[in-house]
Write a protein that holds these residues in place. Structure first.
Motif, mmCIF file in Angstrom:
data_model
loop_
_atom_site.group_PDB
_atom_site.id
_atom_site.type_symbol
_atom_site.label_atom_id
_atom_site.label_comp_id
_atom_site.label_asym_id
_atom_site.label_seq_id
_atom_site.Cartn_x
_atom_site.Cartn_y
_atom_site.Cartn_z
ATOM 1 N N ALA A 1 -44.556 20.137 -14.233
ATOM 2 C CA ALA A 1 -44.531 19.963 -15.686
ATOM 3 C C ALA A 1 -45.945 19.716 -16.215
ATOM 4 C CB ALA A 1 -43.611 18.808 -16.059
ATOM 5 N N GLU A 2 -46.727 18.933 -15.485
ATOM 6 C CA GLU A 2 -48.109 18.675 -15.906
ATOM 7 C C GLU A 2 -48.924 19.958 -15.895
ATOM 8 O OE1 GLU A 2 -49.594 15.634 -13.334
ATOM 9 O OE2 GLU A 2 -48.398 14.059 -14.286
ATOM 10 N N LYS A 3 -48.695 20.823 -14.895
ATOM 11 C CA LYS A 3 -49.410 22.098 -14.853
ATOM 12 C C LYS A 3 -49.084 22.930 -16.081
ATOM 13 C CE LYS A 3 -49.696 22.611 -9.826
ATOM 14 N NZ LYS A 3 -49.216 23.389 -8.673
ATOM 15 N N TRP A 4 -47.780 22.973 -16.445
ATOM 16 C CA TRP A 4 -47.376 23.765 -17.616
ATOM 17 C C TRP A 4 -47.980 23.173 -18.894
ATOM 18 C CZ3 TRP A 4 -45.805 28.478 -17.483
ATOM 19 C CH2 TRP A 4 -45.119 28.959 -16.387
ATOM 20 N N GLU A 5 -47.999 21.839 -18.993
ATOM 21 C CA GLU A 5 -48.588 21.210 -20.167
ATOM 22 C C GLU A 5 -50.073 21.536 -20.266
ATOM 23 O OE1 GLU A 5 -47.754 17.059 -19.963
ATOM 24 O OE2 GLU A 5 -45.607 17.334 -20.302
ATOM 25 N N ASP A 6 -50.770 21.501 -19.140
ATOM 26 C CA ASP A 6 -52.194 21.835 -19.134
ATOM 27 C C ASP A 6 -52.410 23.283 -19.569
ATOM 28 O OD1 ASP A 6 -52.853 19.287 -18.344
ATOM 29 O OD2 ASP A 6 -53.062 19.812 -16.211
ATOM 30 N N LEU A 7 -51.563 24.192 -19.052
ATOM 31 C CA LEU A 7 -51.681 25.595 -19.452
ATOM 32 C C LEU A 7 -51.436 25.757 -20.943
ATOM 33 C CD1 LEU A 7 -49.889 27.464 -16.517
ATOM 34 C CD2 LEU A 7 -52.306 27.573 -17.131
ATOM 35 N N GLU A 8 -50.417 25.062 -21.470
ATOM 36 C CA GLU A 8 -50.122 25.173 -22.896
ATOM 37 C C GLU A 8 -51.264 24.613 -23.731
ATOM 38 O OE1 GLU A 8 -46.383 23.223 -23.390
ATOM 39 O OE2 GLU A 8 -45.245 24.911 -22.590
ATOM 40 N N LYS A 9 -51.861 23.507 -23.281
ATOM 41 C CA LYS A 9 -52.991 22.932 -24.018
ATOM 42 C C LYS A 9 -54.167 23.893 -24.013
ATOM 43 C CE LYS A 9 -51.946 18.056 -23.258
ATOM 44 N NZ LYS A 9 -52.364 16.827 -22.563
ATOM 45 N N ALA B 1 -33.028 10.224 2.267
ATOM 46 C CA ALA B 1 -32.537 10.883 1.057
ATOM 47 C C ALA B 1 -33.282 10.359 -0.169
ATOM 48 C CB ALA B 1 -31.034 10.659 0.907
ATOM 49 N N ILE B 2 -33.544 9.071 -0.215
ATOM 50 C CA ILE B 2 -34.282 8.489 -1.332
ATOM 51 C C ILE B 2 -35.713 9.019 -1.344
ATOM 52 C CG2 ILE B 2 -35.245 6.336 -2.225
ATOM 53 C CD1 ILE B 2 -32.661 4.969 -1.218
ATOM 54 N N ILE B 3 -36.329 9.084 -0.185
ATOM 55 C CA ILE B 3 -37.702 9.599 -0.095
ATOM 56 C C ILE B 3 -37.748 11.059 -0.535
ATOM 57 C CG2 ILE B 3 -39.530 10.215 1.546
ATOM 58 C CD1 ILE B 3 -38.748 7.662 3.112
ATOM 59 N N ASP B 4 -36.759 11.848 -0.097
ATOM 60 C CA ASP B 4 -36.720 13.261 -0.487
ATOM 61 C C ASP B 4 -36.548 13.417 -1.995
ATOM 62 O OD1 ASP B 4 -37.032 13.969 2.156
ATOM 63 O OD2 ASP B 4 -34.896 14.405 2.486
ATOM 64 N N SER B 5 -35.682 12.598 -2.590
ATOM 65 C CA SER B 5 -35.484 12.714 -4.034
ATOM 66 C C SER B 5 -36.743 12.301 -4.795
ATOM 67 C CB SER B 5 -34.288 11.879 -4.480
ATOM 68 O OG SER B 5 -34.550 10.504 -4.307
ATOM 69 N N ALA C 1 -39.163 15.174 -4.556
ATOM 70 C CA ALA C 1 -38.766 16.261 -5.455
ATOM 71 C C ALA C 1 -39.117 15.918 -6.895
ATOM 72 C CB ALA C 1 -37.265 16.525 -5.323
ATOM 73 N N LEU C 2 -38.918 14.672 -7.278
ATOM 74 C CA LEU C 2 -39.256 14.246 -8.626
ATOM 75 C C LEU C 2 -40.753 14.345 -8.874
ATOM 76 C CD1 LEU C 2 -38.139 13.054 -11.251
ATOM 77 C CD2 LEU C 2 -38.507 10.791 -10.269
ATOM 78 N N GLN C 3 -41.556 13.952 -7.906
ATOM 79 C CA GLN C 3 -43.006 14.073 -8.049
ATOM 80 C C GLN C 3 -43.425 15.527 -8.164
ATOM 81 O OE1 GLN C 3 -44.607 11.940 -4.683
ATOM 82 N NE2 GLN C 3 -44.965 10.092 -5.887
#
Length: 153
Positions: free
Chosen positions: A61-69, A46-50, A53-55
């Motif tokens: 989020a990084e992809k969206w930031e790159d697109l916005e930049k 469960a810890i590994i899965d969470s 998911a966080l990664q």
């Protein structure tokens, strides 16, 4: 003699029962150890899965930031190459009246909730009074700023 035989028989029955309960107890302990180890494995998974998911969320989020930049860079390049007459309108600034009403409402809500024993009622009354006072103060500031501009021109 019969008494000795009956005592030996009773002792052997007790020993047999005792070894049977020891076997059951050992079996239950081994089952409990298996269950506990399975719980540990499930918790680790469960810890590994969470973490995975966080990664994944961070990568998204990084992809969206790159697109916005990239869009911002493209927009900046387009604006720089466009003629000055076609520039975008500036953002509208808040008036002092609106800022005063907002700050007054927040301050009044907090103060009203603290002062009044009925916190919700106090917050509502404080919000109304604070918004009114803040808007009034902001209107006075707007009026004085307007006068200064007229005097400068």
């Amino acid at each position: 003699m019969k008494a000795v035989i009956s005592m030996l028989f009773a002792a052997s029955v007790m020993v047999a029962c005792n070894t049977q309960s020891d076997k059951q107890e050992a079996l239950l302990k081994s089952q409990q150890k298996t269950i506990d180890s399975m719980r540990v494995v499930m918790e680790k998974q469960a810890i590994i899965d969470s973490m995975n998911a966080l990664q994944a969320q961070r990568k998204e989020a990084e992809k969206w930031e790159d697109l916005e930049k990239n869009e911002a860079t493209n927009h900046t390049q387009a604006v720089a190459s466009a003629p000055a007459a076609a520039s975008a309108p500036a953002k509208k600034k808040w008036s002092h009246t609106a800022k005063g009403a907002l700050v007054g409402a927040g301050t009044g809500a907090i103060t009203g909730a603290i002062v009044n024993k009925k916190h919700v009622e106090g917050a509502l009354i404080g919000t109304v009074i604070g918004a009114g006072v803040g808007a009034g103060t902001g209107a006075i500031v707007d009026h004085s700023v307007k006068k200064k501009r007229q005097q400068q021109q």
